[in-house]
Design a protein around this motif. Structure first.
Motif, mmCIF file in Angstrom:
data_model
loop_
_atom_site.group_PDB
_atom_site.id
_atom_site.type_symbol
_atom_site.label_atom_id
_atom_site.label_comp_id
_atom_site.label_asym_id
_atom_site.label_seq_id
_atom_site.Cartn_x
_atom_site.Cartn_y
_atom_site.Cartn_z
ATOM 1 N N ALA A 68 19.008 0.209 34.582
ATOM 2 C CA ALA A 68 17.977 1.136 34.105
ATOM 3 C C ALA A 68 18.501 2.570 34.092
ATOM 4 N N ARG A 69 19.284 2.937 35.084
ATOM 5 C CA ARG A 69 19.854 4.286 35.130
ATOM 6 C C ARG A 69 20.849 4.480 33.995
ATOM 7 N N ASP B 277 20.725 3.023 31.089
ATOM 8 C CA ASP B 277 19.921 3.187 29.880
ATOM 9 C C ASP B 277 19.310 4.584 29.817
ATOM 10 N N GLU B 278 18.848 5.086 30.955
ATOM 11 C CA GLU B 278 18.246 6.414 31.000
ATOM 12 C C GLU B 278 19.274 7.494 30.612
#
Length: 298
Positions: free
Chosen positions: A288-289, A291-292
């Motif tokens: 997720a990081r 992707d962020e």
């Protein structure tokens, strides 16, 4: 080397058609960035990070750390950038972990930029190049960082091997450490900044076709202010991909990347280590990081 973008299963160093010439690293990297975004995920198993992840500060801990990161970022980033020193500090067992990581990335189709900053002359430089750029070598990577501060010609053995096998080089030009300008901004006998000479050499050896990135890039910190453009590196090496440390924990963000690199911002590989790895140890949180960060810098 003929290869597709990261995540396709065809890593740099492979040949897609029997007998075909290897695709240039710059072309492969450009495709990977177009497909996955500009994020380069640092893999730096610091002792403190291993502790934070409840892993032992051993080669076994570094192995678990590294393979977990690779699992999280496969198909999400342009490349990974292992820092060799954090594996070497564990001796032969640590180097074996680095070998395993590089092989696993190649199998997964993730490009690798091995941060080793090699630089020497003659047969020694040739041996460094063979260690990292020769297909089938235990520590084979798709690209390595190199130091040109023994003279740009000292890199010839690495440049020749990279060209022959579709590999890449990233030449230290304007680094993010505060003392870098002492050498990098200094003038040569031709009243040319050292960093500018390095940029010109990268453009010469990069071998870029029209509209494509070269296979010789530059390391330019995202914290160098106006130096990249003021010293003329942007005009001297228009095809060079730019590996940019200094993002995240060192203070640079999207605004600094745009300001430092101007019209060349689209060629920047955003190298993030601590600001990304702090999201661990959970693999889903790391993904997720990634992707962020990709969303912030696309």
């Amino acid at each position: 080397m003929s290869a597709g973008p990261a995540g396709t299963g065809a890593g740099a160093g492979e040949v897609t058609t029997e007998g075909a010439a290897p695709a240039p690293f710059g072309r492969v990297l450009q495709a990977a960035v177009a497909a996955q975004g500009p994020l380069v995920a640092g893999i730096d198993p610091h002792a403190a990070l291993l502790t934070e992840w409840s892993l032992p500060d051993t080669a076994a801990g570094a192995r678990e750390f590294s393979l977990r990161v690779l699992e999280a970022v496969a198909g999400r980033v342009a490349a990974i950038k292992p820092q060799s020193a954090f594996f070497e500090r564990h001796g032969s067992a640590g180097v074996a972990v680095l070998e395993e990581l590089l092989a696993a990335a190649r199998e997964t189709g993730v490009l690798t930029i091995l941060d080793v900053k090699r630089g020497d002359i003659g047969s020694t430089m040739a041996a460094y190049a063979q260690a990292h750029l020769l297909p089938g070598a235990p520590l084979e990577a798709d690209a390595i960082t190199v130091s040109p501060y023994l003279g740009t010609g000292s890199l010839d053995p690495a440049a020749e091997l990279a060209t022959a096998h579709g590999k890449g080089l990233f030449l230290l030009a304007l680094t993010s450490n505060p003392d870098g300008p002492q050498v990098q901004h200094a003038l040569t006998g031709k009243d040319t900044p050292v960093a500018l000479e390095i940029a010109r050499h990268a453009e010469r050896i990069g071998g870029a076709a029209p509209g494509e990135w070269g296979s010789a890039g530059l390391v330019v910190g995202a914290t160098v202010g106006d130096a990249y453009r003021r010293l003329g590196l942007d005009a001297a090496a228009p095809s060079a991909p730019l590996l940019a440390p200094g993002v995240g924990a060192q203070g640079a963000g999207p605004a600094e990347v745009a300001d430092v690199f101007g019209e060349r911002a689209g060629q920047v590989l955003v190298s993030v280590s601590r600001g990304f790895l702090a999201a661990g140890p959970d693999t889903a949180a790391l993904a997720a990081r990634a992707d962020e960060l990709t969303g912030q810098y696309r």
